[in-house]
Design an enzyme around this catalytic site. Structure first.
Site, PDB file in Angstrom:
ATOM      1  N   ASN A   1     -19.501  44.108 -20.436  1.00 17.62           N
ATOM      2  CA  ASN A   1     -19.807  44.144 -21.865  1.00 17.62           C
ATOM      3  C   ASN A   1     -21.159  44.813 -22.050  1.00 17.62           C
ATOM      4  O   ASN A   1     -22.198  44.198 -21.810  1.00 17.62           O
ATOM      5  CB  ASN A   1     -19.817  42.699 -22.402  1.00 17.62           C
ATOM      6  CG  ASN A   1     -20.265  42.617 -23.849  1.00 17.62           C
ATOM      7  OD1 ASN A   1     -20.375  43.642 -24.529  1.00 17.62           O
ATOM      8  ND2 ASN A   1     -20.514  41.396 -24.316  1.00 17.62           N
TER       9      ASN A   1
ATOM     10  N   LYS B   1     -22.641  45.634 -24.665  1.00 17.54           N
ATOM     11  CA  LYS B   1     -23.340  45.220 -25.898  1.00 17.54           C
ATOM     12  C   LYS B   1     -23.896  46.467 -26.605  1.00 17.54           C
ATOM     13  O   LYS B   1     -23.285  47.521 -26.530  1.00 17.54           O
ATOM     14  CB  LYS B   1     -24.424  44.184 -25.576  1.00 17.54           C
ATOM     15  CG  LYS B   1     -23.846  43.009 -24.775  1.00 17.54           C
ATOM     16  CD  LYS B   1     -24.752  41.832 -24.672  1.00 17.54           C
ATOM     17  CE  LYS B   1     -24.060  40.741 -23.861  1.00 17.54           C
ATOM     18  NZ  LYS B   1     -24.868  39.528 -23.749  1.00 17.54           N
TER      19      LYS B   1
ATOM     20  N   HIS C   1     -17.344  36.720 -29.360  1.00 14.77           N
ATOM     21  CA  HIS C   1     -18.515  36.598 -28.480  1.00 14.77           C
ATOM     22  C   HIS C   1     -19.580  35.750 -29.179  1.00 14.77           C
ATOM     23  O   HIS C   1     -19.730  35.817 -30.403  1.00 14.77           O
ATOM     24  CB  HIS C   1     -19.065  37.996 -28.160  1.00 14.77           C
ATOM     25  CG  HIS C   1     -20.109  37.958 -27.094  1.00 14.77           C
ATOM     26  ND1 HIS C   1     -21.415  37.626 -27.372  1.00 14.77           N
ATOM     27  CD2 HIS C   1     -20.038  38.173 -25.759  1.00 14.77           C
ATOM     28  CE1 HIS C   1     -22.104  37.640 -26.238  1.00 14.77           C
ATOM     29  NE2 HIS C   1     -21.295  37.976 -25.242  1.00 14.77           N
TER      30      HIS C   1
ATOM     31  N   GLU D   1     -22.632  36.109 -29.523  1.00 15.74           N
ATOM     32  CA  GLU D   1     -23.567  36.870 -30.367  1.00 15.74           C
ATOM     33  C   GLU D   1     -22.944  37.197 -31.722  1.00 15.74           C
ATOM     34  O   GLU D   1     -23.638  37.265 -32.730  1.00 15.74           O
ATOM     35  CB  GLU D   1     -24.019  38.141 -29.626  1.00 15.74           C
ATOM     36  CG  GLU D   1     -24.990  37.792 -28.503  1.00 15.74           C
ATOM     37  CD  GLU D   1     -24.933  38.700 -27.282  1.00 15.74           C
ATOM     38  OE1 GLU D   1     -24.414  39.826 -27.373  1.00 15.74           O
ATOM     39  OE2 GLU D   1     -25.409  38.261 -26.213  1.00 15.74           O
TER      40      GLU D   1
ATOM     41  N   GLU E   1     -18.157  31.297 -21.775  1.00 14.66           N
ATOM     42  CA  GLU E   1     -19.537  31.767 -21.685  1.00 14.66           C
ATOM     43  C   GLU E   1     -20.471  30.720 -22.284  1.00 14.66           C
ATOM     44  O   GLU E   1     -20.637  30.671 -23.505  1.00 14.66           O
ATOM     45  CB  GLU E   1     -19.694  33.080 -22.459  1.00 14.66           C
ATOM     46  CG  GLU E   1     -18.851  34.203 -21.924  1.00 14.66           C
ATOM     47  CD  GLU E   1     -19.453  35.558 -22.254  1.00 14.66           C
ATOM     48  OE1 GLU E   1     -19.691  36.334 -21.322  1.00 14.66           O
ATOM     49  OE2 GLU E   1     -19.712  35.829 -23.434  1.00 14.66           O
TER      50      GLU E   1
ATOM     51  N   GLY F   1     -27.708  36.065 -20.852  1.00 15.19           N
ATOM     52  CA  GLY F   1     -28.934  36.863 -20.902  1.00 15.19           C
ATOM     53  C   GLY F   1     -30.193  36.087 -20.553  1.00 15.19           C
ATOM     54  O   GLY F   1     -31.297  36.566 -20.764  1.00 15.19           O
TER      55      GLY F   1
ATOM     56  N   SER G   1     -25.029  35.512 -17.273  1.00 13.45           N
ATOM     57  CA  SER G   1     -25.913  35.864 -16.157  1.00 13.45           C
ATOM     58  C   SER G   1     -25.198  36.034 -14.816  1.00 13.45           C
ATOM     59  O   SER G   1     -25.744  35.715 -13.771  1.00 13.45           O
ATOM     60  CB  SER G   1     -27.046  34.838 -16.033  1.00 13.45           C
ATOM     61  OG  SER G   1     -27.854  34.874 -17.199  1.00 13.45           O
TER      62      SER G   1
HETATM   63  P1  PGA Z   1     -25.157  38.376 -19.501  1.00 17.52           P
HETATM   64  O1  PGA Z   1     -24.144  38.503 -20.745  1.00 17.52           O
HETATM   65  O2  PGA Z   1     -24.358  38.696 -18.270  1.00 17.52           O
HETATM   66  O3  PGA Z   1     -26.240  39.367 -19.781  1.00 17.52           O
HETATM   67  O4  PGA Z   1     -25.647  36.976 -19.480  1.00 17.52           O
HETATM   68  C1  PGA Z   1     -22.821  38.064 -20.649  1.00 17.52           C
HETATM   69  C2  PGA Z   1     -22.120  38.224 -21.968  1.00 17.52           C
HETATM   70  O5  PGA Z   1     -22.738  37.978 -23.014  1.00 17.52           O
HETATM   71  O6  PGA Z   1     -20.925  38.606 -22.017  1.00 17.52           O
END
Ligand code: PGA
Length: 263
Positions: A10, A12, A102, A104, A174, A180, A220
């Site tokens: 992803n 983003k 997601h 976010e 998640e 992140g 992460s």
């Molecule tokens: P990350 O993001 O690996 O940077 O923690 C994962 C995601 O939001 O899909």
């Protein structure tokens, strides 16, 4: 039963069109040398660049095993919805998957389980596989309500899906506090929630369906922790954010999935 593993990157809101070309070409080159069907099942690779790069990325991955996903979509197919993109349009440029719900999107764009449910239905009717994200916040984990939150999210987003439709989805667990932040759920914490999701789907549908369901972990995931996570009984892949922006760490995670599959 052996399930395939699905590794999705992803991106983003990262990489402009020029950087997209570079990253896709690098991933293509590195993936060439990987044996992605080491067992009865395979390791599937998906990249999710920003909307504006999808057409170019689709052209670059043609004829390779890499598949394309979008990071979001609207729940209507056409119409006066300024700034939105539909499932039909994503399908037309070669997307096979779409990330929906997601954290976010839930956090910054106020997406609810109801809206995500509408998007899932539209994705499915356009033959896109939705990668449906669920996960608890740190506050929720600390107050011991993770299971309730996951249950509400899973039931909410899957509401009204038929037996046939449910076979065509992917769920990504998640934990919001792990996205992140560099904090990963322990393999045990993650696997437990994956088991809960599988149990919920078996109760809502059937065990036969739940057993086949691909449940990715996200939060992460990196080249160092991927193998251990992907070796868990109920972790069938990874939704990777930060570590997918470099071709070496992304392909190393794919390599870990291949190794985990051989176990
Ligand atoms: P990350 O993001 O690996 O940077 O923690 C994962 C995601 O939001 O899909």
């Amino acid at each position: 039963m052996i399930r395939s593993k699905l590794i999705a990157g992803n991106w983003k809101m990262n990489k402009d069109i020029h950087e997209t070309v570079t990253l896709v070409n690098e991933i293509k080159e590195r993936v060439k040398s990987l044996e992605t069907s080491p067992a009865e099942a395979s390791v599937d690779i998906v990249i999710c660049p920003p909307f504006i790069s999808l057409v170019v990325a689709a052209g670059l991955i043609k004829g390779t095993q890499i598949k394309l996903a979008a990071q979001n979509m609207y729940y209507q197919n056409d119409g006066a919805y300024t700034g939105e993109t539909s499932a039909r349009m994503l399908k037309a440029v070669g997307c096979e998957y779409v990330i929906l719900g997601h954290s976010e999107r839930r956090q910054y764009f106020e997406e609810t389980n109801e809206l995500i449910n509408l998007k899932i239905k539209q994705a499915l009717s356009n033959k896109l596989t939705p990668i449906i994200c669920v996960g608890e916040t740190l506050e929720e984990r600390v107050s011991g309500v993770t299971d309730q939150i996951i249950t509400t999210q899973v039931k909410g987003v899957l509401s009204g899906l038929t037996m046939q439709e449910i076979e065509k989805i992917v769920i990504a667990y998640e934990p919001v506090w792990a996205i992140g932040t560099g904090k990963t759920a322990t393999t045990d914490q993650a696997n437990q929630v994956h088991k809960l999701i599988r149990k919920l789907v078996s109760q809502l549908y059937s065990w036969a369906i739940a057993e086949k369901l691909i449940i990715q972990y996200g939060g992460s995931v990196n080249a160092q922790n991927a193998f251990e996570l992907l070796s868990q009984s109920d972790i069938d892949g990874a939704l990777v954010g930060g570590a997918c922006l470099k071709s070496d760490s992304f392909t190393s995670i794919i390599g870990s999935a291949i190794e985990a599959m051989k176990k």
